[in-house]
Design a protein around this motif. Structure first.
Motif, PDB file in Angstrom:
ATOM      1  N   GLY A  57       0.822  -1.205   0.000  1.00 31.36           N
ATOM      2  CA  GLY A  57       0.000   0.000   0.000  1.00 31.36           C
ATOM      3  C   GLY A  57       0.852   1.249   0.000  1.00 31.36           C
ATOM      4  N   VAL A  58       2.017   1.164   0.636  1.00 26.32           N
ATOM      5  CA  VAL A  58       2.967   2.272   0.654  1.00 26.32           C
ATOM      6  C   VAL A  58       4.261   1.735   0.076  1.00 26.32           C
ATOM      7  N   LEU A  59       4.767   2.389  -0.974  1.00 21.39           N
ATOM      8  CA  LEU A  59       6.017   1.953  -1.580  1.00 21.39           C
ATOM      9  C   LEU A  59       7.172   2.256  -0.638  1.00 21.39           C
ATOM     10  N   GLY A  60       8.193   1.412  -0.662  1.00 18.57           N
ATOM     11  CA  GLY A  60       9.333   1.620   0.210  1.00 18.57           C
ATOM     12  C   GLY A  60      10.635   1.596  -0.554  1.00 18.57           C
ATOM     13  N   ALA A  61      11.659   2.218   0.035  1.00 21.30           N
ATOM     14  CA  ALA A  61      12.994   2.238  -0.550  1.00 21.30           C
ATOM     15  C   ALA A  61      14.026   2.137   0.561  1.00 21.30           C
ATOM     16  N   LEU A  62      15.176   1.580   0.217  1.00 15.28           N
ATOM     17  CA  LEU A  62      16.347   1.560   1.087  1.00 15.28           C
ATOM     18  C   LEU A  62      17.420   2.324   0.337  1.00 15.28           C
ATOM     19  N   GLN A  63      18.054   3.283   1.013  1.00 20.38           N
ATOM     20  CA  GLN A  63      19.021   4.131   0.321  1.00 20.38           C
ATOM     21  C   GLN A  63      20.159   4.533   1.247  1.00 20.38           C
ATOM     22  N   LYS A  64      21.260   4.946   0.623  1.00 22.08           N
ATOM     23  CA  LYS A  64      22.415   5.444   1.364  1.00 22.08           C
ATOM     24  C   LYS A  64      21.980   6.673   2.150  1.00 22.08           C
ATOM     25  N   ARG A  65      22.416   6.753   3.402  1.00 26.06           N
ATOM     26  CA  ARG A  65      22.041   7.873   4.275  1.00 26.06           C
ATOM     27  C   ARG A  65      22.460   9.204   3.650  1.00 26.06           C
ATOM     28  N   ARG A  66      21.638  10.208   3.901  1.00 24.98           N
ATOM     29  CA  ARG A  66      21.920  11.556   3.408  1.00 24.98           C
ATOM     30  C   ARG A  66      21.514  12.567   4.452  1.00 24.98           C
ATOM     31  N   GLU A  67      21.800  13.814   4.172  1.00 20.63           N
ATOM     32  CA  GLU A  67      21.433  14.915   5.059  1.00 20.63           C
ATOM     33  C   GLU A  67      20.405  15.788   4.351  1.00 20.63           C
ATOM     34  N   LEU A  68      19.133  15.637   4.704  1.00 17.25           N
ATOM     35  CA  LEU A  68      18.117  16.531   4.151  1.00 17.25           C
ATOM     36  C   LEU A  68      18.231  17.901   4.806  1.00 17.25           C
ATOM     37  N   VAL A  69      18.565  17.925   6.091  1.00 15.70           N
ATOM     38  CA  VAL A  69      18.858  19.154   6.813  1.00 15.70           C
ATOM     39  C   VAL A  69      20.383  19.222   6.890  1.00 15.70           C
ATOM     40  N   PRO A  70      21.004  20.236   6.287  1.00 14.45           N
ATOM     41  CA  PRO A  70      22.464  20.309   6.273  1.00 14.45           C
ATOM     42  C   PRO A  70      23.063  20.152   7.673  1.00 14.45           C
ATOM     43  N   GLY A  71      24.037  19.248   7.783  1.00 18.04           N
ATOM     44  CA  GLY A  71      24.717  19.007   9.043  1.00 18.04           C
ATOM     45  C   GLY A  71      24.019  18.026   9.965  1.00 18.04           C
ATOM     46  N   GLU A  72      22.832  17.528   9.574  1.00 19.53           N
ATOM     47  CA  GLU A  72      22.086  16.578  10.405  1.00 19.53           C
ATOM     48  C   GLU A  72      21.820  15.298   9.619  1.00 19.53           C
ATOM     49  N   ARG A  73      22.337  14.177  10.123  1.00 23.14           N
ATOM     50  CA  ARG A  73      22.099  12.890   9.475  1.00 23.14           C
ATOM     51  C   ARG A  73      20.629  12.525   9.583  1.00 23.14           C
ATOM     52  N   THR A  74      20.051  12.051   8.501  1.00 19.29           N
ATOM     53  CA  THR A  74      18.665  11.593   8.522  1.00 19.29           C
ATOM     54  C   THR A  74      18.647  10.219   9.177  1.00 19.29           C
ATOM     55  N   ILE A  75      18.015  10.124  10.367  1.00 21.35           N
ATOM     56  CA  ILE A  75      18.046   8.862  11.098  1.00 21.35           C
ATOM     57  C   ILE A  75      16.689   8.180  11.187  1.00 21.35           C
ATOM     58  N   GLY A  76      15.621   8.838  10.820  1.00 21.92           N
ATOM     59  CA  GLY A  76      14.301   8.215  10.832  1.00 21.92           C
ATOM     60  C   GLY A  76      13.890   7.821   9.434  1.00 21.92           C
ATOM     61  N   TYR A  77      12.788   7.125   9.339  1.00 23.27           N
ATOM     62  CA  TYR A  77      12.240   6.827   8.019  1.00 23.27           C
ATOM     63  C   TYR A  77      11.792   8.140   7.383  1.00 23.27           C
TER      64      TYR A  77
END
Length: 137
Positions: A57-77
């Protein structure tokens, strides 16, 4: 990626799991939930197939970690919400105290995507799905 989904507006349409070690994360989710992964798009990006093999029902992806907020690692889904008009959503985000982190971005044959931060610091995406979306020349 499966054909462009037909989601009603304001529906949670996609989630992404960010990982420092994509191979380790793949192994973890395969063992825990029986998920399978198919390479798609950029290196280190995989579509998730659920254990039942059907379309989730909801598509999912697994990807290399990135920073959507500069300087902050994206740690949640990461969650992406289907919208009818991504430009109108971007304007509403700003008008209501949010911040655009990644402006309108084309994903060919999928649609147009933005990422934003709400006034509480939460990050989400908004996708205007369009199977005919192409690079404009």
């Amino acid at each position: 990626m499966p054909s462009t989904p037909d989601y009603p507006p304001a529906t949670l349409a996609h989630f992404a799991i960010n990982a420092d070690d994509v191979k380790r994360a793949q192994s973890f989710y395969e063992r825990i939930f029986g998920w399978r992964f198919t390479a798609w798009g950029p290196p280190g990006f995989f579509q998730i197939q659920t254990a039942g093999g059907g379309k989730p029902g909801v598509l999912g992806a697994l990807q290399k970690r990135r920073e959507l907020v500069p300087g902050e690692r994206t740690i949640g889904y990461e969650c992406t919400i289907a919208v009818e008009d991504v430009d109108a959503v971007a304007a509403a985000v700003v008008a209501n105290g949010g911040t655009i982190l990644i402006p309108r971005t084309l994903i060919p044959t999928v649609g147009h995507l933005i990422f934003f931060q709400d006034p509480e610091g939460n990050v989400a995406g908004a996708m205007q799905y369009d199977a005919n979306a192409q690079v404009e020349i």
